[in-house]
Design a protein around this motif. Structure first.
Motif, PDB file in Angstrom:
ATOM      1  N   SER A  31      51.689  57.386  31.846  1.00 39.50           N
ATOM      2  CA  SER A  31      53.363  57.430  31.956  1.00 39.50           C
ATOM      3  C   SER A  31      53.811  57.322  33.227  1.00 39.50           C
ATOM      4  N   SER A  62      47.724  63.654  27.381  1.00 37.98           N
ATOM      5  CA  SER A  62      48.718  63.559  27.023  1.00 37.98           C
ATOM      6  C   SER A  62      49.526  62.384  27.762  1.00 37.98           C
ATOM      7  N   THR A 285      52.030  71.853  28.708  1.00 35.89           N
ATOM      8  CA  THR A 285      51.817  70.468  28.252  1.00 35.89           C
ATOM      9  C   THR A 285      53.084  70.009  27.391  1.00 35.89           C
ATOM     10  N   THR A 286      53.452  70.950  26.435  1.00 34.70           N
ATOM     11  CA  THR A 286      54.609  70.682  25.535  1.00 34.70           C
ATOM     12  C   THR A 286      55.657  70.647  26.503  1.00 34.70           C
ATOM     13  N   GLU A 289      55.754  67.390  28.393  1.00 33.33           N
ATOM     14  CA  GLU A 289      56.172  66.155  27.505  1.00 33.33           C
ATOM     15  C   GLU A 289      57.659  66.283  27.386  1.00 33.33           C
ATOM     16  N   GLN A 290      58.219  67.550  27.172  1.00 32.95           N
ATOM     17  CA  GLN A 290      59.844  67.417  26.623  1.00 32.95           C
ATOM     18  C   GLN A 290      60.547  67.070  28.106  1.00 32.95           C
ATOM     19  N   THR A 294      56.791  59.831  27.661  1.00 33.61           N
ATOM     20  CA  THR A 294      55.420  59.948  27.316  1.00 33.61           C
ATOM     21  C   THR A 294      55.077  58.640  26.652  1.00 33.61           C
TER      22      THR A 294
END
Lengths: 294, 284
Positions: A31, A62, A285-286, A289-290, A294
């Motif tokens: 990313s 991720s 991780t979530t 990602e937010q 990604t």
């Protein structure tokens, strides 16, 4: 290992005080956001449960290129052997790690720290213009490594006869520390001392480390998205409650600042609860990602 | 056997270089060598679980100080431990020993025809003894060797039970949290299943050369180390044993706050001295 599994790439980062070692977890297609993970002191890969290793690999799965580092005097880095305290965060080492990630083509970076590493993350954040967000997992909040210890004359005298003390007294730093401790304890414990009267008033209420408060305030003032996570049974979470500092409470109140405060079931600090650790890894991780692409 | 892109650095002042790589994209290895051709090679076999965390930095310093005395070292982390990849549910005794042999091959490809010594701490001593016995007359140095795998597993189980017990006590000094679990959460399951099959006596197939044993006193029962020493006396040419105190770990309360790279460290310095002498004798 599957072709899509992240690769582990060892790197050495030169600093004026010798090299610092790190391991990059490289996703197949990184990313634009890179991640730096700062471990607790003394646990290069995250202790017996390899928490830092697992967190880094999960983030890389991720799509985030993730670097975890060893501080000076720990892991594979240069230096002798170092004991570090939350009050002296290894910001130079963290900055070197952040630069190593940024130099690999990331314009934005998330810095994640666990325990001592959380304090390092908070302290280094203002040095990194490219910082996108900060995650601090179970940071100690009290001075000198985070333990509120009630010292009495009895405990001091008893401690003087412990074999471990003699080991520390062989070194100048140990002797200096012990001298300061003896002076402070006797000054505050003598019945007629002003120090005693003052200390008695706060004997059960620990004081938040001013450096922690300063760094937390800085994150809020710069509006840096920050996630702070504790396990509900972490002693360090209890320290925040016992300190009952209104300045900290106001910064951590929901919606009051850019700081999101979360408590999860179980214990994170001490790395003995893999269920809680797995929950933290997924939560972090979530959250990353937010806040990143990604 | 393939290796990923290596990371190398040199400490010109202290006269050694290090190369770190992942073998077969999985096993973390560190080769530490003097800048000149080495006069010997030491395979450093790490311990497991909490012992690995406690001993990690000591092994780093040991390897660097050996290099300063002209001896190369090969360090590694077994797959599924430390910085290596892998899942522990697949790792039994043969897999862990194979990792040690693979690490030795990495070093052997770099350093031809130099005498070999093996070193190990706790569980790593059992592995080191296994590899050493496969090379006749190889000297070996151990810190707190375990006499049998069953003894080691029992120690880990006891500690985990104490931790679980203390976690229920709000006044206990240890950190709250955690859950009651079997020791298998900290050790590879196949290894635990094999615990009755391996001991110092059973793994040493061809006898050992000279052996050095350092007992690291930590307030724990030293019977295990003494039992290992007794077994080694029947297996090795000669056994030299010494005791050190306050060396349970380089990190927690009681240990020196800071040790410079060149500061004396008796446990490590005496081990280095012994290995240098042993490898010099092996070369003659």
């Amino acid at each position: 290992m599957m072709a899509t599994d992240p690769r582990e790439v060892p790197i050495a980062m030169p600093t004026p005080a010798g090299h610092r070692f790190g391991i990059l977890s490289e996703p197949a297609t990184p990313s634009s956001v890179g991640v730096l993970v700062l471990p607790a002191h003394g646990n290069a890969f995250g202790g017996r449960t390899r928490f830092v290793h697992r967190l880094s690999r999960r983030l890389a799965t991720s799509g985030f290129r993730t670097l975890r580092i060893d501080y000076e005097g720990t892991g594979e880095s240069a230096g002798g052997v170092s004991r570090l305290f939350a009050g002296s965060p290894a910001v130079d080492d963290a900055e070197a790690g952040a630069r190593a990630v940024i130099d690999r083509g990331h314009e934005r970076i998330v810095v994640i720290g666990y325990c001592y590493g959380a304090r390092v993350a908070m302290a280094v954040a203002e040095r990194i213009p490219e910082i996108l967000a900060v995650v601090v997992i179970s940071p100690p909040v009290l001075p000198k490594g985070g333990k509120a210890v009630k010292r009495t004359v009895t405990s001091l005298v008893r401690g003087a006869f412990e074999p471990a003390r003699w080991g520390a007294l062989r070194h100048r730093a140990g002797r200096r520390r012990y001298r300061s401790l003896v002076r402070r304890t006797f000054r505050n414990k003598l019945p007629w001392s002003r120090g005693r009267r003052k200390a008695m008033a706060n004997v059960r209420r620990p004081r938040i480390d001013p450096m922690f408060l300063n760094d937390l305030t800085g994150l809020s003032e710069r509006a840096t998205p920050t996630l702070m996570v504790y396990g509900e049974s972490d002693r360090l979470l209890g320290d925040i409650g016992r300190a009952a500092d209104p300045r900290v409470d106001s910064l951590l109140a929901a919606g009051a600042s850019s700081i999101e405060f979360r408590v999860i079931p179980g214990g994170i600090h001490g790395l003995r609860d893999e269920v809680a650790e797995d929950a933290v890894i997924e939560l972090v991780t979530t959250w990353v990602e937010q806040h990143g692409d990604t | 056997m393939t290796t990923t892109q290596a990371c190398t650095w040199t400490d010109a002042e202290r006269g050694f270089r290090e190369e770190i790589t992942f073998v077969d994209d999985a096993m973390f290895t560190v080769t530490v060598a003097p800048l000149d051709a080495p006069r010997g090679l030491t395979l450093i076999c790490p311990p497991l679980a909490d012992d690995l965390v406690r001993n990690y930095r000591r092994e780093v310093v040991l390897a660097r100080r050996l290099a300063r005395h002209g001896i190369a070292s090969q360090r590694f982390h077994y797959r599924s431990t430390g910085n290596s990849l892998g899942e522990s549910q697949h790792m039994g005794w043969p897999d862990l020993v194979d990792d040690a042999r693979a690490a030795l091959r990495v070093a052997s490809e770099k350093f031809d025809d130099v005498p070999l010594a093996c070193f190990g701490t706790r569980f790593g001593a059992l592995v080191a003894a296994t590899v050493a016995s496969e090379h006749v007359g190889t000297p070996a140095a151990f810190w707190d060797p375990i006499p049998t795998l069953a003894d080691f597993v029992r120690d880990v189980v006891r500690i985990e039970r104490l931790v679980a017990l203390s976690d229920r006590n709000p006044d206990a000094p240890s950190v709250a949290g955690g859950r009651t679990g079997l020791a298998t959460r900290r050790l590879p399951t196949p290894l635990v299943d094999e615990r009755d099959e391996h001991s110092i006596t059973s793994v040493v197939s061809g006898g050992l050369g000279n052996v050095y044993v350092a007992s690291i006193v930590e307030g724990l029962d030293a019977r295990g180390t003494n039992k290992a020493i007794d077994a080694l006396r029947d297996l090795a040419t000669n056994v030299e044993s010494v005791s050190f105190s306050y060396e349970g770990s380089w990190w927690p309360v009681g240990a020196p706050l800071r040790r410079g790279e060149d500061d004396p460290w008796p446990l490590i310095d005496q081990t280095v001295e012994w290995l240098v002498d042993a490898l010099g004798a092996a070369q003659q």
